[in-house]
Structure formats: C-alpha cells, structure tokens
Design an enzyme around this catalytic site. Structure first.
Site, short mmCIF file in Angstrom:
data_model
loop_
_atom_site.label_atom_id
_atom_site.label_comp_id
_atom_site.label_asym_id
_atom_site.label_seq_id
_atom_site.Cartn_x
_atom_site.Cartn_y
_atom_site.Cartn_z
N GLU A 179 32.43 41.50 70.81
CA GLU A 179 32.49 42.90 71.28
C GLU A 179 33.06 43.79 70.19
O GLU A 179 33.81 43.32 69.33
CB GLU A 179 33.44 42.96 72.49
N ASP A 180 32.75 45.07 70.25
CA ASP A 180 33.31 46.01 69.29
C ASP A 180 34.77 46.35 69.64
O ASP A 180 35.66 46.23 68.83
CB ASP A 180 32.47 47.28 69.21
N ASP A 240 38.82 48.36 75.67
CA ASP A 240 39.58 49.56 76.01
C ASP A 240 40.20 49.34 77.39
O ASP A 240 41.25 48.72 77.50
CB ASP A 240 38.58 50.73 75.96
N PHE A 300 40.43 57.72 70.31
CA PHE A 300 39.00 57.44 70.33
C PHE A 300 38.53 57.31 68.89
O PHE A 300 38.77 58.19 68.07
CB PHE A 300 38.23 58.55 71.05
N ARG A 335 27.70 55.47 63.97
CA ARG A 335 27.74 53.99 63.98
C ARG A 335 27.63 53.41 62.57
O ARG A 335 28.07 52.30 62.31
CB ARG A 335 26.58 53.44 64.82
P1 IMP Z 1 36.06 49.32 78.37
O1 IMP Z 1 35.14 48.88 79.44
O2 IMP Z 1 36.87 50.53 78.77
O3 IMP Z 1 36.92 48.23 77.79
O4 IMP Z 1 35.18 49.94 77.23
C1 IMP Z 1 34.42 49.18 76.41
C2 IMP Z 1 33.35 50.01 75.76
O5 IMP Z 1 33.65 51.41 75.71
C3 IMP Z 1 33.24 49.57 74.33
O6 IMP Z 1 32.37 48.46 74.21
C4 IMP Z 1 32.74 50.82 73.66
O7 IMP Z 1 31.34 50.87 73.74
C5 IMP Z 1 33.33 51.96 74.47
N1 IMP Z 1 34.55 52.46 73.83
C6 IMP Z 1 35.83 52.32 74.25
N2 IMP Z 1 36.70 52.91 73.41
C7 IMP Z 1 35.96 53.43 72.42
C8 IMP Z 1 36.28 54.18 71.21
O8 IMP Z 1 37.45 54.46 70.87
N3 IMP Z 1 35.21 54.55 70.46
C9 IMP Z 1 33.93 54.26 70.77
N4 IMP Z 1 33.59 53.57 71.86
C10 IMP Z 1 34.59 53.16 72.68
#
Ligand code: IMP
Length: 173
Positions: free
Chosen positions: A97-98, A101, A150, A163
């Site tokens: 995963e990238d 959050d 962010f 990206r």
């Molecule tokens: P989560 O479900 O809140 O953990 O979010 C995961 C997804 O939200 C990641 O795979 C990203 O695609 C997007 N995301 C969360 N934080 C960021 C950020 O700081 N920059 C860009 N994308 C984010």
C-alpha cells in the site's frame, strides 16, 4: 490545481528506505515464494522500486480501490474497482500500500483477502499516519511514519495530479 508545499521526504531518503525494506522482505521470504498485491493506483511506483530490491521468488497481482469522491479525506466506504486476476488460496500474500491513514481501506481489504484463504497475509506500506487511525490494523513493514499532513508524490495524488514526483511533498494550505 493545489500548489506544492514543502518536501517531506526526498528521493534519496525514499530510495534508501525502499532498499532496506527490500532486504528485510528478501530475508523473511527467502524460502517462501509469495505474491505481492499492489493497491492501485497509489502503490505503483513504490511496488516497482521495492520489487527491484527483492531477491527471492515472487509474483505480482493488483487491486484497485476507490473511497468514493476526490477530496483529501476518506469517506469510510471502500469499493473494489479492480479485483485480483488470480486466486490467492494457499498462497503467501504481501499487500503493498502507499499510505495507511484512517486504516479503513486496509481493514476492509484485509477482511476480503482473508476470506479467500491465503497461507499468510502481511502488509507493507510506504507511509503510515498513526495519529489518524480509526480502526487498528497490523502493518508488518513500514517505510516512514509521518505526521497528520496531506502528502503527494511518489504515487500519491491530489485529484489524480502529482503521482509522478520522485519525492513526497505536502500541499500549500
Ligand atoms: P485510509 O483508508 O484512510 O487509511 O486511506 C487510505 C487511502 O487514502 C490511501 O491508500 C490513499 O489513497 C489515500 N490517502 C490517505 N492519506 C493520503 C495523503 O496524505 N495523500 C494522498 N492520499 C492519501
């Protein structure tokens, strides 16, 4: 288009950490062929670089998720918009995963994947924002912990832009 703020992680910092992660994964999976599942689109650059640092048998598959909408926060609802090509039953799986959050996306994905009967299921993410977590998730390999900002670049986007940056930066507020 949102303007870039400051650089949070340089290309050198990222590449050096990716090398370390690749070495760790190589060690842990030495006699255990595995499938790396890249979560699109955010993980595409990370997985590409990471894979080049892994010196053991592996193959690739991809999934794409969407969290409904184009804002900078997760809505909590996760949709699979591209599923795996192959079965993972009885196979060792490493989800790549990238960024984690709130943890909602990963939590949902892991539930879906666990039901498919993998031999093992681990997670590698480039970035972790632990202060934003809404659900606990176990992450086995973490590139960097970052504060609640962010970020874009190195696969991460804001409305699909940025990206391609080789580094990670914040956005101007
Ligand atoms: P989560 O479900 O809140 O953990 O979010 C995961 C997804 O939200 C990641 O795979 C990203 O695609 C997007 N995301 C969360 N934080 C960021 C950020 O700081 N920059 C860009 N994308 C984010």
């Amino acid at each position: 288009m949102a303007e870039l703020g400051r650089i949070i992680l340089t290309e050198q910092q990222i590449q050096s950490r990716v090398r370390d992660l690749g070495n760790e994964i190589t060690r842990d999976y030495k006699n255990t062929p595995f499938v790396a599942i890249g979560i699109l689109k955010g993980a595409f650059l990370f997985l590409g670089d990471l894979a080049k640092q892994i010196d053991t048998e592996m193959c690739f598959d991809f999934m794409a998720t969407s969290s409904y909408g184009r804002g900078t926060t997760t809505s909590g609802e996760v949709r699979i918009i591209k599923d795996l090509d192959d079965s993972i039953e009885g196979r060792h799986v490493l989800v790549v995963e990238d960024i984690i959050d709130t943890g909602l996306t990963l939590n949902y994905l892991l539930e879906v994947l666990r039901k498919r009967g993998p031999a093992s299921l681990k997670v590698c993410c480039l970035l972790d924002k632990p202060s934003r977590r809404q659900v606990p998730v176990q992450i086995d390999y973490v590139g960097f912990e970052i504060p609640d900002v962010f970020v874009v670049g190195y696969g991460l986007d804001c409305a699909e832009v940025y990206r391609n940056l080789p580094y990670i930066a914040s956005l101007k507020t």
